[in-house]
Design an enzyme around this catalytic site. Structure first.
Site, PDB file in Angstrom:
ATOM      1  N   PHE A 230     -11.871   3.112   1.082  1.00 40.62           N
ATOM      2  CA  PHE A 230     -10.822   2.088   0.925  1.00 40.62           C
ATOM      3  C   PHE A 230     -10.949   1.524  -0.499  1.00 40.62           C
ATOM      4  O   PHE A 230     -11.088   0.332  -0.708  1.00 40.62           O
ATOM      5  CB  PHE A 230     -10.951   0.964   1.959  1.00 40.62           C
ATOM      6  CG  PHE A 230     -10.962   1.426   3.391  1.00 40.62           C
ATOM      7  CD1 PHE A 230      -9.773   1.713   4.053  1.00 40.62           C
ATOM      8  CD2 PHE A 230     -12.160   1.588   4.072  1.00 40.62           C
ATOM      9  CE1 PHE A 230      -9.780   2.125   5.379  1.00 40.62           C
ATOM     10  CE2 PHE A 230     -12.178   2.011   5.403  1.00 40.62           C
ATOM     11  CZ  PHE A 230     -10.984   2.276   6.056  1.00 40.62           C
ATOM     12  N   ASP A 252      -9.051   6.753  -0.788  1.00 36.80           N
ATOM     13  CA  ASP A 252      -7.997   5.819  -0.385  1.00 36.80           C
ATOM     14  C   ASP A 252      -6.792   6.624   0.071  1.00 36.80           C
ATOM     15  O   ASP A 252      -6.652   7.793  -0.285  1.00 36.80           O
ATOM     16  CB  ASP A 252      -7.605   4.901  -1.555  1.00 36.80           C
ATOM     17  CG  ASP A 252      -6.952   3.604  -1.085  1.00 36.80           C
ATOM     18  OD1 ASP A 252      -7.641   2.569  -1.003  1.00 36.80           O
ATOM     19  OD2 ASP A 252      -5.730   3.628  -0.786  1.00 36.80           O
ATOM     20  N   ASN A 278      -6.715   9.714   4.942  1.00 35.64           N
ATOM     21  CA  ASN A 278      -7.034   8.684   5.920  1.00 35.64           C
ATOM     22  C   ASN A 278      -8.563   8.591   6.047  1.00 35.64           C
ATOM     23  O   ASN A 278      -9.226   9.576   6.372  1.00 35.64           O
ATOM     24  CB  ASN A 278      -6.396   9.069   7.260  1.00 35.64           C
ATOM     25  CG  ASN A 278      -6.638   8.001   8.304  1.00 35.64           C
ATOM     26  OD1 ASN A 278      -7.686   7.344   8.330  1.00 35.64           O
ATOM     27  ND2 ASN A 278      -5.654   7.818   9.155  1.00 35.64           N
ATOM     28  N   ALA A 279      -9.087   7.412   5.805  1.00 34.81           N
ATOM     29  CA  ALA A 279     -10.542   7.236   5.767  1.00 34.81           C
ATOM     30  C   ALA A 279     -11.213   7.720   7.059  1.00 34.81           C
ATOM     31  O   ALA A 279     -12.278   8.345   7.010  1.00 34.81           O
ATOM     32  CB  ALA A 279     -10.877   5.770   5.527  1.00 34.81           C
ATOM     33  N   ASP A 299     -14.507  -1.065   2.474  1.00 34.10           N
ATOM     34  CA  ASP A 299     -13.728  -2.298   2.276  1.00 34.10           C
ATOM     35  C   ASP A 299     -12.321  -2.127   2.846  1.00 34.10           C
ATOM     36  O   ASP A 299     -11.343  -2.077   2.107  1.00 34.10           O
ATOM     37  CB  ASP A 299     -13.668  -2.616   0.770  1.00 34.10           C
ATOM     38  CG  ASP A 299     -12.998  -3.949   0.490  1.00 34.10           C
ATOM     39  OD1 ASP A 299     -12.869  -4.768   1.421  1.00 34.10           O
ATOM     40  OD2 ASP A 299     -12.600  -4.174  -0.671  1.00 34.10           O
ATOM     41  N   CYS A 339     -12.334  -8.474   5.675  1.00 34.10           N
ATOM     42  CA  CYS A 339     -11.586  -9.648   5.208  1.00 34.10           C
ATOM     43  C   CYS A 339     -10.765 -10.269   6.328  1.00 34.10           C
ATOM     44  O   CYS A 339      -9.880 -11.068   6.078  1.00 34.10           O
ATOM     45  CB  CYS A 339     -10.707  -9.285   4.016  1.00 34.10           C
ATOM     46  SG  CYS A 339      -9.522  -7.983   4.390  1.00 34.10           S
TER      47      CYS A 339
HETATM   48  N1  SAH Z   1     -12.014  -1.982  -2.255  1.00 39.26           N
HETATM   49  C1  SAH Z   1     -10.837  -2.444  -2.976  1.00 39.26           C
HETATM   50  C2  SAH Z   1      -9.816  -3.121  -2.089  1.00 39.26           C
HETATM   51  C3  SAH Z   1      -9.434  -2.336  -0.860  1.00 39.26           C
HETATM   52  S1  SAH Z   1      -7.978  -2.874  -0.106  1.00 39.26           S
HETATM   53  C4  SAH Z   1     -11.306  -3.374  -4.080  1.00 39.26           C
HETATM   54  O1  SAH Z   1     -12.401  -3.927  -3.962  1.00 39.26           O
HETATM   55  O2  SAH Z   1     -10.576  -3.564  -5.056  1.00 39.26           O
HETATM   56  C5  SAH Z   1      -7.796  -1.737   1.160  1.00 39.26           C
HETATM   57  C6  SAH Z   1      -7.369  -0.365   0.727  1.00 39.26           C
HETATM   58  O3  SAH Z   1      -7.433   0.456   1.884  1.00 39.26           O
HETATM   59  C7  SAH Z   1      -5.953  -0.228   0.189  1.00 39.26           C
HETATM   60  O4  SAH Z   1      -6.015   0.332  -1.092  1.00 39.26           O
HETATM   61  C8  SAH Z   1      -5.250   0.732   1.160  1.00 39.26           C
HETATM   62  O5  SAH Z   1      -4.432   1.685   0.484  1.00 39.26           O
HETATM   63  C9  SAH Z   1      -6.414   1.433   1.785  1.00 39.26           C
HETATM   64  N2  SAH Z   1      -6.224   1.930   3.167  1.00 39.26           N
HETATM   65  C10 SAH Z   1      -5.717   1.265   4.228  1.00 39.26           C
HETATM   66  N3  SAH Z   1      -5.827   2.015   5.345  1.00 39.26           N
HETATM   67  C11 SAH Z   1      -6.426   3.174   4.992  1.00 39.26           C
HETATM   68  C12 SAH Z   1      -6.837   4.340   5.697  1.00 39.26           C
HETATM   69  N4  SAH Z   1      -6.653   4.465   7.022  1.00 39.26           N
HETATM   70  N5  SAH Z   1      -7.435   5.323   5.003  1.00 39.26           N
HETATM   71  C13 SAH Z   1      -7.641   5.216   3.668  1.00 39.26           C
HETATM   72  N6  SAH Z   1      -7.292   4.129   2.957  1.00 39.26           N
HETATM   73  C14 SAH Z   1      -6.684   3.123   3.595  1.00 39.26           C
END
Ligand code: SAH
Length: 395
Positions: A230, A252, A278-279, A299, A339
């Site tokens: 993420f 991401d 997808n994570a 995150d 968060c």
């Molecule tokens: N770690 C970053 C903030 C992350 S915000 C920092 O510190 O700046 C959350 C992120 O998760 C977003 O960029 C969004 O695109 C991504 N995201 C949301 N669901 C997801 C998923 N299922 N798989 C991969 N990425 C995802």
């Protein structure tokens, strides 16, 4: 406006108790008589004593459209005028001046935590991004721009009111310039790195300023093969690479965010790999391939946007943490965040314990961290304590 001219809103005993316990909100069910107030007004909040006498408790923003009908500005009687707000903003700015580090971006105003309900102001070098998240703060939009310009000298202002929280207040979603012009994304120095921030189109007000000290901490501890899950534009991942982690993979689902991360890596002479996907699926795939990492950052976005969603959110948090733990080398570090305000730190630690048990790993908790200190918590207002970032080591 003088005190006499303000609408008077009478609240229940329970509402009054909540205020006296230090929480700044009164919910609609605790409003007995709204005194003809209009959404966006500053009102006097009062309580009817047993003797029948009315007692003024404080001044608040009123919003008929919201469950949060009153947001306390000041206890007791106070004149809430331009000079009052100027002092409040000045107090908020004094804190940031005191906390100042070498970062060119940070949060100037954190709403209720700075005594300015509903107002968020983030500074990215010579640009300030505002969010006005309640009707009272919305009505004063022009004034926030004028006062912040006066106090900071910044003259470019963006509004990022395209957030779902505004719907709960009956306010429209909107984003764009409030004053001045922006040619495009900015280059801002953060954690010793040059980072691209787009106040008009990036997530939140452009970036995740609340995590910036955690990004830096991750960089200090980076070692070996690293994975930033993420990652968005690589807040954690670029710090890991700058701190000596290698190789570093950013993961991401947004290709646009990863593209910016790659460009920022190049401009800082850092090496990162990116994976778009997808994570949940990618972590499963990595595990099946028997991959191992020394440092993993997690995150995710807020899985629990409200209380009702908590149950399924808990499963999501557990699953990604379980998968991450399985991917960690013995002695590896997991820097895991949530968060969601609705997920308390105790519950989060509980989930991690369950995940560790299922992954058959022993876990040491090294640090309990939160948002950067320019996002101060207001004691008695747990809603301002939303970000949790735990530093764990797993065997
Ligand atoms: N770690 C970053 C903030 C992350 S915000 C920092 O510190 O700046 C959350 C992120 O998760 C977003 O960029 C969004 O695109 C991504 N995201 C949301 N669901 C997801 C998923 N299922 N798989 C991969 N990425 C995802």
């Amino acid at each position: 406006m003088t005190l006499k001219g303000l609408p008077r809103v009478t609240i229940s005993h329970r509402g009054a108790q909540r205020l006296s316990a230090g929480h700044p909100w009164v919910f609609s069910g605790d409003v007995r008589d709204d005194g003809g107030a209009v959404s966006g007004d500053v009102v006097l909040v009062q309580q009817r004593r047993r003797s029948g006498k009315l007692r003024v408790l404080g001044c608040a923003f009123f919003n008929r459209e919201s469950m949060i009908t009153l947001r306390l500005i000041e206890s007791g009687e106070a004149v809430i005028d331009r000079a009052f707000w100027r002092r409040r903003l000045q107090q908020a700015l004094e804190l940031r001046a005191r906390l100042a580090d070498e970062d060119q971006a940070g949060r100037l105003v954190f709403a209720e935590s700075d005594g300015i309900p509903g107002l968020i102001a983030d500074r990215y070098h010579q640009v300030i991004v505002l969010q006005t998240l309640c009707a009272g703060a919305e009505r004063l939009r022009r004034q926030w721009v004028e006062l912040l310009q006066e106090l900071t000298g910044v003259d470019t202002f963006v509004e990022r009111n395209d957030t779902a929280a505004r719907r709960l207040e009956g306010l429209p979603e909107r984003a764009g310039m409030l004053q001045g012009r922006l040619a495009g994304p900015l280059q801002v120095r953060l954690g010793g790195l040059l980072r691209t921030i787009d106040p008009l189109a990036g997530q939140k007000t452009g970036g995740y300023l609340d995590q910036r000290h955690n990004h830096r901490r991750a960089g200090q501890l980076a070692r070996g093969r690293c994975l930033d899950v993420f990652s968005y534009q690589g807040g954690f991942g670029l710090s890991l690479a700058a701190g000596g982690g290698t190789p570093v993979t950013l993961l991401d689902q947004s290709e646009r965010a990863l593209e910016i991360a790659r460009a920022d890596a190049a401009s800082n002479r850092l090496q990162v790999e990116t994976r778009c996907g997808n994570a949940f699926d990618v972590l499963r795939g990595l595990q099946q391939q028997g991959q191992r990492f020394h440092t993993i950052c997690l995150d995710p976005p807020a899985f629990a946007k409200n209380k009702r969603a908590l149950e399924s959110a808990l499963r999501g948090y557990k699953e990604i943490n379980l998968r991450a733990l399985k991917l960690l080398e013995p002695g590896g570090l997991l820097i895991t965040s949530s968060c969601s305000y609705h997920l308390s730190v105790d519950l989060f630690e509980d989930i991690l314990l369950q995940a560790a048990r299922d992954a058959r790993r022993q876990v040491q908790l090294l640090e309990r961290r939160g948002a950067a200190s320019d996002h101060p918590e207001r004691l008695g207002f747990p809603e301002s304590r939303y970000l949790k970032c735990l530093l764990l080591r797993a065997w």
